[in-house]
Design a protein around this motif. Structure first.
Motif, PDB file in Angstrom:
ATOM      1  N   VAL A  94       0.833  -1.213   0.000  1.00 39.41           N
ATOM      2  CA  VAL A  94       0.000   0.000   0.000  1.00 39.41           C
ATOM      3  C   VAL A  94       0.861   1.255   0.000  1.00 39.41           C
ATOM      4  CG1 VAL A  94      -1.613   1.356   1.386  1.00 39.41           C
ATOM      5  CG2 VAL A  94      -2.003  -1.094   1.056  1.00 39.41           C
ATOM      6  N   ALA A  95       1.902   1.271   0.857  1.00 35.43           N
ATOM      7  CA  ALA A  95       2.759   2.463   0.946  1.00 35.43           C
ATOM      8  C   ALA A  95       3.458   2.752  -0.379  1.00 35.43           C
ATOM      9  CB  ALA A  95       3.792   2.268   2.055  1.00 35.43           C
ATOM     10  N   LEU A  96       3.820   1.689  -1.095  1.00 37.92           N
ATOM     11  CA  LEU A  96       4.551   1.872  -2.345  1.00 37.92           C
ATOM     12  C   LEU A  96       3.665   2.144  -3.545  1.00 37.92           C
ATOM     13  CD1 LEU A  96       7.228  -0.968  -2.027  1.00 37.92           C
ATOM     14  CD2 LEU A  96       7.610   1.501  -1.803  1.00 37.92           C
ATOM     15  N   HIS A  97       2.448   1.582  -3.535  1.00 37.24           N
ATOM     16  CA  HIS A  97       1.659   1.565  -4.767  1.00 37.24           C
ATOM     17  C   HIS A  97       0.267   2.191  -4.683  1.00 37.24           C
ATOM     18  CE1 HIS A  97       4.769  -0.954  -6.495  1.00 37.24           C
ATOM     19  NE2 HIS A  97       4.648  -1.804  -5.497  1.00 37.24           N
ATOM     20  N   GLU A  98      -0.161   2.620  -3.496  1.00 37.96           N
ATOM     21  CA  GLU A  98      -1.490   3.232  -3.431  1.00 37.96           C
ATOM     22  C   GLU A  98      -1.398   4.703  -3.824  1.00 37.96           C
ATOM     23  OE1 GLU A  98      -4.943   2.721  -0.268  1.00 37.96           O
ATOM     24  OE2 GLU A  98      -3.540   4.251   0.365  1.00 37.96           O
ATOM     25  N   PRO A  99      -2.235   5.183  -4.719  1.00 34.53           N
ATOM     26  CA  PRO A  99      -2.187   6.593  -5.110  1.00 34.53           C
ATOM     27  C   PRO A  99      -2.620   7.506  -3.980  1.00 34.53           C
ATOM     28  CG  PRO A  99      -4.113   5.543  -6.056  1.00 34.53           C
ATOM     29  CD  PRO A  99      -3.311   4.449  -5.417  1.00 34.53           C
ATOM     30  N   ALA A 100      -2.175   8.746  -4.039  1.00 33.87           N
ATOM     31  CA  ALA A 100      -2.547   9.722  -3.010  1.00 33.87           C
ATOM     32  C   ALA A 100      -4.036  10.042  -3.088  1.00 33.87           C
ATOM     33  CB  ALA A 100      -1.728  11.005  -3.206  1.00 33.87           C
ATOM     34  N   GLY A 101      -4.597  10.461  -1.944  1.00 31.95           N
ATOM     35  CA  GLY A 101      -5.982  10.909  -1.929  1.00 31.95           C
ATOM     36  C   GLY A 101      -6.991   9.879  -1.476  1.00 31.95           C
ATOM     37  N   TYR A 102      -6.530   8.667  -1.123  1.00 27.87           N
ATOM     38  CA  TYR A 102      -7.481   7.626  -0.715  1.00 27.87           C
ATOM     39  C   TYR A 102      -7.670   7.577   0.802  1.00 27.87           C
ATOM     40  CZ  TYR A 102      -9.639   3.005  -0.321  1.00 27.87           C
ATOM     41  OH  TYR A 102     -10.480   1.975  -0.033  1.00 27.87           O
ATOM     42  N   ALA A 103      -6.873   8.294   1.557  1.00 32.03           N
ATOM     43  CA  ALA A 103      -6.888   8.201   3.015  1.00 32.03           C
ATOM     44  C   ALA A 103      -8.256   8.527   3.611  1.00 32.03           C
ATOM     45  CB  ALA A 103      -5.825   9.127   3.614  1.00 32.03           C
ATOM     46  N   SER A 104      -8.921   9.554   3.095  1.00 33.15           N
ATOM     47  CA  SER A 104     -10.204   9.956   3.668  1.00 33.15           C
ATOM     48  C   SER A 104     -11.254   8.854   3.508  1.00 33.15           C
ATOM     49  CB  SER A 104     -10.690  11.248   3.013  1.00 33.15           C
ATOM     50  OG  SER A 104     -10.827  11.074   1.613  1.00 33.15           O
ATOM     51  N   CYS A 105     -11.215   8.140   2.380  1.00 28.28           N
ATOM     52  CA  CYS A 105     -12.165   7.039   2.159  1.00 28.28           C
ATOM     53  C   CYS A 105     -11.905   5.914   3.149  1.00 28.28           C
ATOM     54  CB  CYS A 105     -12.035   6.513   0.729  1.00 28.28           C
ATOM     55  SG  CYS A 105     -12.429   7.739  -0.538  1.00 28.28           S
ATOM     56  N   GLU A 106     -10.633   5.590   3.349  1.00 28.91           N
ATOM     57  CA  GLU A 106     -10.288   4.523   4.302  1.00 28.91           C
ATOM     58  C   GLU A 106     -10.751   4.887   5.702  1.00 28.91           C
ATOM     59  OE1 GLU A 106      -6.785   2.013   4.616  1.00 28.91           O
ATOM     60  OE2 GLU A 106      -5.972   3.158   2.948  1.00 28.91           O
ATOM     61  N   HIS A 107     -10.548   6.134   6.091  1.00 23.28           N
ATOM     62  CA  HIS A 107     -10.931   6.551   7.443  1.00 23.28           C
ATOM     63  C   HIS A 107     -12.440   6.391   7.651  1.00 23.28           C
ATOM     64  CE1 HIS A 107     -10.942   8.757  11.197  1.00 23.28           C
ATOM     65  NE2 HIS A 107     -11.885   9.561  10.709  1.00 23.28           N
ATOM     66  N   GLU A 108     -13.225   6.771   6.663  1.00 22.40           N
ATOM     67  CA  GLU A 108     -14.679   6.624   6.769  1.00 22.40           C
ATOM     68  C   GLU A 108     -15.077   5.149   6.878  1.00 22.40           C
ATOM     69  OE1 GLU A 108     -16.294   8.610   3.390  1.00 22.40           O
ATOM     70  OE2 GLU A 108     -15.643  10.609   4.050  1.00 22.40           O
ATOM     71  N   GLU A 109     -14.372   4.283   6.152  1.00 24.53           N
ATOM     72  CA  GLU A 109     -14.663   2.851   6.221  1.00 24.53           C
ATOM     73  C   GLU A 109     -14.318   2.286   7.594  1.00 24.53           C
ATOM     74  OE1 GLU A 109     -12.443   1.381   2.905  1.00 24.53           O
ATOM     75  OE2 GLU A 109     -13.713   2.431   1.439  1.00 24.53           O
ATOM     76  N   HIS A 110     -13.223   2.734   8.169  1.00 26.92           N
ATOM     77  CA  HIS A 110     -12.856   2.297   9.519  1.00 26.92           C
ATOM     78  C   HIS A 110     -13.928   2.721  10.533  1.00 26.92           C
ATOM     79  CE1 HIS A 110      -8.222   1.921   8.702  1.00 26.92           C
ATOM     80  NE2 HIS A 110      -8.945   1.025   8.064  1.00 26.92           N
ATOM     81  N   THR A 111     -14.386   3.955  10.382  1.00 27.63           N
ATOM     82  CA  THR A 111     -15.411   4.469  11.290  1.00 27.63           C
ATOM     83  C   THR A 111     -16.696   3.638  11.192  1.00 27.63           C
ATOM     84  OG1 THR A 111     -14.524   6.724  11.067  1.00 27.63           O
ATOM     85  CG2 THR A 111     -16.765   6.507  11.930  1.00 27.63           C
ATOM     86  N   HIS A 112     -17.079   3.285   9.985  1.00 25.64           N
ATOM     87  CA  HIS A 112     -18.288   2.477   9.776  1.00 25.64           C
ATOM     88  C   HIS A 112     -18.135   1.098  10.425  1.00 25.64           C
ATOM     89  CE1 HIS A 112     -21.914   0.925   8.056  1.00 25.64           C
ATOM     90  NE2 HIS A 112     -21.289   0.115   7.202  1.00 25.64           N
TER      91      HIS A 112
END
Length: 288
Positions: free
Chosen positions: A224-242
């Motif tokens: 993930v650190a090497l290959h995930e594009p920038a800008g996805y963090a907010s989506c992940e955070h919302e999924e964790h919250t759910h």
């Protein structure tokens, strides 16, 4: 002469003889009698060791500590450089160059590289040396597939075992995630996001599942650190919250489905494209 006088005379003579022997021993450096021997011989013919002398023994342990420190330093330097994308997949890590940069011998460098290889951060290739790990699409698919299956089992146990105190810790984790998401680089966020999954795994109360997940999370974090594009963090955070909301409600199947969707989405955002590293190893390691 009476018997009493004879005995007294013998006693005085005995004392004088003992005193003479003691005096002679001082002059010659030899001790008379077995009681004065410096060290008795054991049956095996070796001198007995005084227990109070054992307290001086642990000098070797103190001398080995600096070696462990430099191994840890090399490990951390390479790890941070990979996670911060200065060292890209496939970058060579020549032993000779690392020895020169850190001022150590090959044995120390080899131990650090072996530790990195155990964590799947580098690959040790026979006769070709170490390179930054470069997972194939097939390896990535297998890793995420195994992780989804494992986290589904963990999620059901976590919903069953979670306490109010556990949920409070997860909420604090989410708050920290939110702060980091807006204040630091995405690589820092990726590491914190991984720790969320390990905190959920703790709620399963199953040490074996936690250990297996730890290895999979470590490998996924690198990808993930090497290959995930920038800008996805907010989506992940919302999924964790759910997911935490569903755990709090006691909805096991809903939580399992949410975690499955979260991991599928995470995998879909991976683009296995290797960047091009510089030629300057010191600069890539942040040592210039």
């Amino acid at each position: 002469m009476s018997d009493t006088s004879t005995r007294n005379t013998a006693k005085r003579a005995g004392k004088s003889g003992a005193a003479a022997e003691k005096s002679a021993a001082k002059r010659t450096g030899k001790h008379a009698g077995p009681a004065a021997a410096p060290a008795r011989q054991s049956r095996a013919g070796r001198p007995r060791v005084r227990h109070d002398a054992l307290g001086e023994a642990p000098v070797l342990q103190a001398e080995s500590e600096p070696g462990e420190d430099i191994i840890t330093r090399i490990y951390n330097t390479v790890f941070e450089s990979v996670m911060d994308q200065r060292l890209t997949p496939g970058t060579k890590l020549p032993e000779a160059a690392l020895c020169e940069l850190f001022g150590v011998g090959r044995t120390v460098v080899q131990k650090a590289l072996q530790k990195l290889a155990h964590e799947h951060i580098v690959e040790l290739r026979p006769n070709r040396g170490a390179v930054v790990a470069m997972p194939t699409p097939e390896e990535t698919r297998e890793i995420f597939e195994a992780r989804r299956s494992l986290e589904a089992a963990i999620m059901r146990l976590a919903v069953r075992n979670a306490t109010r105190a556990d949920l409070a810790k997860l909420r604090r984790q989410l708050k920290e995630e939110h702060e980091v998401m807006h204040s630091y680089a995405q690589t820092r966020w990726a590491r914190l996001a991984s720790s969320f999954h390990m905190r959920v795994a703790e709620l399963s109360r199953n040490a074996t599942l936690q250990r297996y997940l730890g290895e999979l999370v470590s490998r996924c974090s690198l990808i993930v650190a090497l290959h995930e594009p920038a800008g996805y963090a907010s989506c992940e955070h919302e999924e964790h919250t759910h997911i935490v909301d569903l755990i709090e409600r006691g909805d096991a199947e809903g939580a399992v489905a949410a975690m499955e969707s979260h991991l599928v989405s995470l995998e879909e955002h991976i683009h296995l494209v290797s960047g091009k590293s510089e030629n300057n190893l010191a600069r890539m390691l942040g040592m210039e």
